[in-house]
Motif scaffolding. Structure first.
Motif, PDB file in Angstrom:
ATOM      1  N   GLU A   1       0.839  -1.199   0.000  1.00 41.56           N
ATOM      2  CA  GLU A   1       0.000   0.000   0.000  1.00 41.56           C
ATOM      3  C   GLU A   1       0.870   1.244   0.000  1.00 41.56           C
ATOM      4  O   GLU A   1       1.800   1.358   0.789  1.00 41.56           O
TER       5      GLU A   1
ATOM      6  N   ARG B   1      -1.991  -0.964  -3.584  1.00 44.41           N
ATOM      7  CA  ARG B   1      -3.237  -0.423  -3.037  1.00 44.41           C
ATOM      8  C   ARG B   1      -3.044   1.030  -2.634  1.00 44.41           C
ATOM      9  O   ARG B   1      -1.975   1.426  -2.176  1.00 44.41           O
TER      10      ARG B   1
ATOM     11  N   SER C   1      -5.470   3.700  -0.262  1.00 41.35           N
ATOM     12  CA  SER C   1      -6.703   3.886   0.507  1.00 41.35           C
ATOM     13  C   SER C   1      -6.911   5.387   0.684  1.00 41.35           C
ATOM     14  O   SER C   1      -6.006   6.102   1.100  1.00 41.35           O
TER      15      SER C   1
ATOM     16  N   LEU D   1     -10.948   1.797  -0.974  1.00 45.47           N
ATOM     17  CA  LEU D   1      -9.756   1.071  -1.398  1.00 45.47           C
ATOM     18  C   LEU D   1      -9.689   1.011  -2.923  1.00 45.47           C
ATOM     19  O   LEU D   1     -10.677   0.689  -3.589  1.00 45.47           O
TER      20      LEU D   1
ATOM     21  N   GLU E   1      -7.058  -0.467  -6.096  1.00 44.37           N
ATOM     22  CA  GLU E   1      -5.930  -1.357  -6.357  1.00 44.37           C
ATOM     23  C   GLU E   1      -5.625  -1.399  -7.848  1.00 44.37           C
ATOM     24  O   GLU E   1      -6.481  -1.099  -8.675  1.00 44.37           O
TER      25      GLU E   1
END
Length: 188
Positions: A97, A133, A135, A168, A170
């Protein structure tokens, strides 16, 4: 993936000792340890918990340091414009992330996108990284604009104890070339 309009950035490691100095509110020592002058931005409450958290991660997994340690992004004049890094090394399914922040006075100049380009380049270079990822808090239009055009797709939501609800996004760490007529001709 390179943006010719993005400002040139130089990345400087933010070692554990510098994070400890920031927790001690010693900007001068942190500056000596990084080789760049840091501002009060790095002492804000929103980052103090981050330095504590990252130091805890390093204590638990020193081998994750190349992913966990934040880097300072410096502009063409050598001044720090923000920080970037990963929330940790690739997990058991290869997910990493991204995380980045830009000092308020340098926002809306392309620095976040330039940092994201480098983070994506780093993830793509490690075969353990399969998925990247991001967020983002709902309504954070600036962060959504930062990831736009990089192949991120919304995949769900997550409650984060520190940041609240997050959306989220991705994308593959190494995007594959689209299947087209040339691919069809070479298929058995």
């Amino acid at each position: 993936m390179t943006n010719p309009l993005a400002p040139p950035l130089r990345f400087v490691e933010l070692p554990a000792a510098a994070m400890t100095a920031l927790l001690d509110k010693d900007l001068a020592k942190a500056g000596v340890l990084t080789g760049v002058e840091l501002t009060d931005y790095f002492l804000a409450d929103g980052l103090m918990w981050l330095w504590r958290y990252r130091l805890g991660q390093l204590a638990d997994d020193p081998g994750g340091a190349p992913w966990i340690l934040r880097t300072l992004a410096c502009g063409a004049d050598g001044g720090v414009v923000g920080h970037a890094g990963f929330h940790g090394p690739p997990d058991e399914v290869g997910m990493v992330e991204v995380g980045y922040g830009v000092l308020p006075e340098f926002r809306r100049r392309g620095h976040a996108r330039a940092m994201l380009v480098e983070l994506l380049r780093r993830a793509a270079a490690d075969p353990r990284a399969i998925t990247v990822r991001a967020s983002i808090s709902p309504g954070n239009v600036a962060s959504e604009a930062t990831i736009a055009g990089f192949g991120f797709a919304e995949v769900g939501e997550l409650w984060d104890e520190e940041d609240g609800m997050e959306t989220l996004y991705e994308r593959p760490a190494r995007p594959t070339a689209p299947a087209g007529p040339a691919a069809a001709r070479t298929a058995p």
